[in-house]
Design a protein around this motif. Sequence first.
Motif, mmCIF file in Angstrom:
data_model
loop_
_atom_site.group_PDB
_atom_site.id
_atom_site.type_symbol
_atom_site.label_atom_id
_atom_site.label_comp_id
_atom_site.label_asym_id
_atom_site.label_seq_id
_atom_site.Cartn_x
_atom_site.Cartn_y
_atom_site.Cartn_z
ATOM 1 N N GLU A 1 -7.047 -7.335 -2.699
ATOM 2 C CA GLU A 1 -8.137 -8.299 -2.815
ATOM 3 C C GLU A 1 -7.764 -9.331 -3.873
ATOM 4 N N GLN B 1 -9.581 -5.856 6.235
ATOM 5 C CA GLN B 1 -9.417 -6.398 4.884
ATOM 6 C C GLN B 1 -7.934 -6.415 4.523
ATOM 7 N N ARG B 2 -7.556 -7.347 3.657
ATOM 8 C CA ARG B 2 -6.162 -7.458 3.227
ATOM 9 C C ARG B 2 -5.815 -6.329 2.253
ATOM 10 N N ARG C 1 -10.096 1.490 -2.332
ATOM 11 C CA ARG C 1 -11.466 1.354 -1.829
ATOM 12 C C ARG C 1 -11.741 2.343 -0.707
ATOM 13 N N CYS D 1 -10.257 -1.648 8.587
ATOM 14 C CA CYS D 1 -11.226 -2.222 7.652
ATOM 15 C C CYS D 1 -11.344 -3.735 7.782
ATOM 16 N N LEU E 1 -6.816 -2.038 -1.366
ATOM 17 C CA LEU E 1 -7.579 -1.547 -0.215
ATOM 18 C C LEU E 1 -7.529 -0.034 -0.129
ATOM 19 N N GLU F 1 -5.663 -1.702 7.029
ATOM 20 C CA GLU F 1 -5.945 -3.129 7.208
ATOM 21 C C GLU F 1 -6.610 -3.385 8.555
#
Length: 663
Positions: free
Chosen positions: A548, A544-545, A561, A542, A558, A539
């Motif tokens: 998604e 990002q949570r 990904r 990146c 995540l 997290e």
Amino acid sequence: MSMLLLNFLFVLLNLPVVLAAGVDQFVYSGFAGANITIDGVATITPDGLLDLTNAHQRLKGHAFYPAPLRFLDSTNGTVKPFAVSFVLAIHPNYRSSQGMAFFIAKNMDFSSALPFQYFGVFNSQNQGNSSNHIFAVEFDTVLNMELRDVDANHVGIDINSAISIQSHTAGFYNDKTGSFNNLNLTGGEGLQVWIDYGGETARINVTMSPLGMAKPARPLLSAIYDLSTVFTEEAYLGFGSAAGMDGSGHYILGLSFGMDRPAPAIDISRLPKLPRVGPKPRSKVPEIVLPLATASFVLAVGITIFVLVRRHRRYAELREDWEVEFGPHRFSYKDLYYATQGFKSNNLLGVGGFGTVYKGVLPKSKLEIAVKRVSHDSKQGMKEFIAEVVSIGRLQHNNLVQLLGYCRRKGQLFLVYECMPNGSLDKYLYHRDNPGLPTLNWAQRFRIIRGVASGLLYLHEEWEKVVIHRDVKASNVLLDREMNARLGDFGLSRLYDHGTDPQSTHVAGTVGYLAPELACTGKVTPLIDVFAFGIFILEIVCGQRPIEQDTREEQPMLVDRVLEHWHNESLSEIVDSKLPGDYDVNQVYLALKVGLLCSHPFMDTRPTMRQVIQYLDCARTSPELTPIQTTFEMLAVMQREGFDPYIMSCPSSMTASILSGGR
């Protein structure tokens, strides 16, 4: 025998009807003993009233029918016709009371929703987003110009937003004269509401009337909107509310639902009684006994005052004997009250699922503190709870938020922490509520990763007991004045002695950070913190949570990904694009690698926190990652091979294909 048969039929007819394809219809004439899911401040009274606010101020409450409903027709993808009926009432304490909303949503997670004018259902950030998947009917008692309200007593149809697509003053149309009659939402009386959706016609009708009156022929609101663009395959039916300044009661007395059929009739005679509105009627005392009654009243008041004053003096500073050993950790309520200026809203730091947090300054020491206020109605386990608070209060580490002590007053607990002036890490990663915050550079992020790892190592191995945090995530990592990481919020933590086997418990934590073995064993070990820490690393790197929210993503997780980019040797594409300046690419890739190792679905394949620190400090060579499948693909392969990834470690043959090099 005939009486028993009648009783059986009565119970059978009042049960919700459930078919194999999903819920077909149900009816609740009161909620005493009903299977209803509630959260926040919502509660069910002993009389069977569903109270969404429970007289709390500024807090959210929700109630849900516990099973998901299948509204979509599998043959054509349209929403099937449905009908809902319920009885609501709002206690008329003050006009500042906010209203409530009925909704159908994709899930029961409304943690990001806001109170007040958003009814605990929407928030200011995602207004109008189609990804919300929320259909609601609001019953609003405050005029909010920014939400285009028509008045302070209206009903509105909401689609993914608190701004209604159509609204009207609350009331009903008389069937005989056709005239419109106003209804006061805050009148304290029961009001019945009908919501009908026409399926292929896509017509939404909302009708209401006073309780006991037949359903009017003409609806109050009527709109055309295809709900197949809103509903997901499964959806949840519920109510949301957020009390205003006065904390007025928002009640649901009964509820019924029908799919492809009308909603069953609610039995009005069985509905629970509403709380009394206004003072009790004064009894008329005959003139002949009035002087005697007055004298008796004065005497009784005098005796009552004497007893209360004596009791107050005797018990004002009394504490239970077992609390003496915890004395140094107990704060006086008076000190906390003055420190937070009476728990004023200006000192409010945040509202979460475990309480409300206020900032303050202790009057004597001038120490800046954060005070979490938690309601606690049960006296059972209080001694054990405070003993655990005091135990955690003895934790001393530079990367842990210091728990200073507690205060207990009536039905409330107050937990006192040292204050972290820079707030939580998630605000800096996602700039939540403050787009002006600076973006963290790589040196700061790596120091935060290293700091949280050090704090977890202390909890797992270096303190006198093993402490499992159970809720490692960005929002629980706070930043001090020098932007150093402090892991906080031990509300879910568990303690046990070194060398003992941890006991199983209920699954608790945050979705996206939960280790997969918890779903089956429920056993709390340090490795569940390691898993959450791995997601936490990904997290931070990146930006990002962990999950998604946009379901159109092919890889909503995540970790999947990151794995995909690892396979494709395109890690630079997954690193946070907002990361400022030059940074050490090798160190970034090392962090991603450690994050993947920690978040491995096999618990025995994850490293310990001591090994994690050795990897991050380059004091130990980290294992080499070989090409592996995404989490879901890998779990499917393992299950076909006869291995249960939630309760078994990797067999050696499979471990070799996933991870090589040892720990």
